[in-house]
Design a protein around this motif. Structure first.
Motif, PDB file in Angstrom:
ATOM      1  N   TYR A  49       0.863  -1.184   0.000  1.00 16.28           N
ATOM      2  CA  TYR A  49       0.000   0.000   0.000  1.00 16.28           C
ATOM      3  C   TYR A  49       0.895   1.228   0.000  1.00 16.28           C
ATOM      4  CZ  TYR A  49      -2.601   3.862   2.031  1.00 16.28           C
ATOM      5  OH  TYR A  49      -3.127   5.102   2.282  1.00 16.28           O
ATOM      6  N   ALA A  50       0.564   2.204  -0.814  1.00 17.66           N
ATOM      7  CA  ALA A  50       1.389   3.410  -0.942  1.00 17.66           C
ATOM      8  C   ALA A  50       0.582   4.649  -0.582  1.00 17.66           C
ATOM      9  CB  ALA A  50       1.934   3.541  -2.357  1.00 17.66           C
ATOM     10  N   GLN A  51       1.156   5.480   0.280  1.00 21.48           N
ATOM     11  CA  GLN A  51       0.609   6.799   0.582  1.00 21.48           C
ATOM     12  C   GLN A  51       1.515   7.809  -0.099  1.00 21.48           C
ATOM     13  OE1 GLN A  51      -2.201   8.006   2.355  1.00 21.48           O
ATOM     14  NE2 GLN A  51      -1.485   9.914   1.440  1.00 21.48           N
ATOM     15  N   LEU A  52       0.995   8.523  -1.096  1.00 18.30           N
ATOM     16  CA  LEU A  52       1.778   9.428  -1.924  1.00 18.30           C
ATOM     17  C   LEU A  52       1.444  10.865  -1.561  1.00 18.30           C
ATOM     18  CD1 LEU A  52       0.986   7.581  -5.280  1.00 18.30           C
ATOM     19  CD2 LEU A  52       2.836   7.081  -3.670  1.00 18.30           C
ATOM     20  N   ASP A  53       2.459  11.641  -1.240  1.00 21.34           N
ATOM     21  CA  ASP A  53       2.271  13.027  -0.813  1.00 21.34           C
ATOM     22  C   ASP A  53       3.057  13.935  -1.753  1.00 21.34           C
ATOM     23  OD1 ASP A  53       1.752  15.345   0.535  1.00 21.34           O
ATOM     24  OD2 ASP A  53       3.224  15.000   2.117  1.00 21.34           O
ATOM     25  N   TYR A  54       2.365  14.812  -2.486  1.00 21.13           N
ATOM     26  CA  TYR A  54       2.991  15.713  -3.453  1.00 21.13           C
ATOM     27  C   TYR A  54       2.832  17.163  -3.010  1.00 21.13           C
ATOM     28  CZ  TYR A  54       2.597  11.648  -6.562  1.00 21.13           C
ATOM     29  OH  TYR A  54       2.665  10.392  -7.111  1.00 21.13           O
ATOM     30  N   GLU A  55       3.858  17.949  -3.285  1.00 23.91           N
ATOM     31  CA  GLU A  55       3.791  19.388  -3.017  1.00 23.91           C
ATOM     32  C   GLU A  55       4.489  20.126  -4.145  1.00 23.91           C
ATOM     33  OE1 GLU A  55       5.165  22.697   0.324  1.00 23.91           O
ATOM     34  OE2 GLU A  55       5.167  20.573   0.824  1.00 23.91           O
ATOM     35  N   THR A  56       3.762  20.999  -4.808  1.00 28.49           N
ATOM     36  CA  THR A  56       4.302  21.769  -5.925  1.00 28.49           C
ATOM     37  C   THR A  56       4.404  23.239  -5.535  1.00 28.49           C
ATOM     38  OG1 THR A  56       3.210  20.261  -7.456  1.00 28.49           O
ATOM     39  CG2 THR A  56       4.011  22.316  -8.359  1.00 28.49           C
ATOM     40  N   SER A  57       5.528  23.864  -5.869  1.00 25.03           N
ATOM     41  CA  SER A  57       5.735  25.268  -5.539  1.00 25.03           C
ATOM     42  C   SER A  57       6.610  25.914  -6.617  1.00 25.03           C
ATOM     43  CB  SER A  57       6.398  25.404  -4.157  1.00 25.03           C
ATOM     44  OG  SER A  57       7.661  24.760  -4.145  1.00 25.03           O
TER      45      SER A  57
END
Length: 227
Positions: A36-44
């Motif tokens: 199981y994968a928890q993917l956290d993205y942040e774009t700036s």
């Protein structure tokens, strides 16, 4: 591209496993893992104003499938392995995201043994897709290395780092992983992976985009000792 790469990996695995003895092939192990994968993205960055910029900010849930085959000797090559990973995820809003990683690696220090360390290097083809209809697809390569330590007979930990280049977005990746052996050569696995990729839209200006990604995977792996 995934329709070509993934079947090619399976064909390579099958071919190595069925190679004649004259080719001096010795397969050490095959592993298959699901997590199981928890993917956290942040774009700036100021590049968010560019029309081609895509804001990946948000969390997504997904499933990761891993496949690896190591060969002690394959013709003139020794201590090599083939490894593939495919992750399929989805944001809460229903937007899909997927990533493919297929690579060829080599062990530079032997595997196994309590208290021992091993090191491997790997060259990967990578592809990243955002959107259910291939809204945005980037592909390229990565070069990674991993140092693994065997705490005891049933517990190993690993630390890896590498360079990722998906065309214009490029940057560094760091991975920390662990595996605990269960009966019948099953392993509980956990991995934390983070990467930071930068994209310059115009080198004459300060317009750039920073994509920071942090993934947590928890799953199960099965090892198959072959010959």
């Amino acid at each position: 591209m995934r329709r070509i790469i993934l079947p090619g990996l399976v064909a390579a695995v099958t071919g190595a496993a069925t190679a004649p003895a004259a080719a001096e092939t010795s397969i050490v192990y095959t592993t298959v893992g699901v997590s199981y994968a928890q993917l956290d993205y942040e774009t700036s960055g100021s590049g968010l104003d560019q029309p081609e910029a895509i804001d990946l900010s948000g969390d997504a849930d997904g499933v990761t499938v891993d496949l690896s085959l190591a060969v002690r000797k394959f013709g003139p090559l020794e201590g090599v392995f083939i490894a593939g990973r495919y992750t399929d995820g989805e944001y809460d809003e229903g937007v899909g995201v997927s990533a493919t990683r297929v690579g060829l690696g080599k062990y530079f220090i032997g595997e196994g043994g309590v208290g021992r360390l091993s090191f491997n290097g790997r060259l990967n083809y990578e592809e990243f897709t955002f959107g259910d209809n291939d809204e945005s697809t980037e592909d390229g390569y990565s070069i990674t290395g991993e140092l693994r330590g065997y705490i005891d007979e049933y517990w190993e930990i690993g630390v890896g780092a590498g360079w990722v280049d998906l065309g214009e977005p490029q940057g560094f990746r760091v991975t920390i992983s662990t595996a605990i052996e269960l009966p019948l050569q099953f392993f509980l696995t956990a991995e934390w992976e983070t990467q930071s990729l930068n994209q310059d839209f115009d080198r004459r200006t300060s317009d750039d985009l920073q994509n920071d990604q942090s993934n947590i995977r928890v799953g199960l792996r099965k090892d198959f000792n072959l010959f």
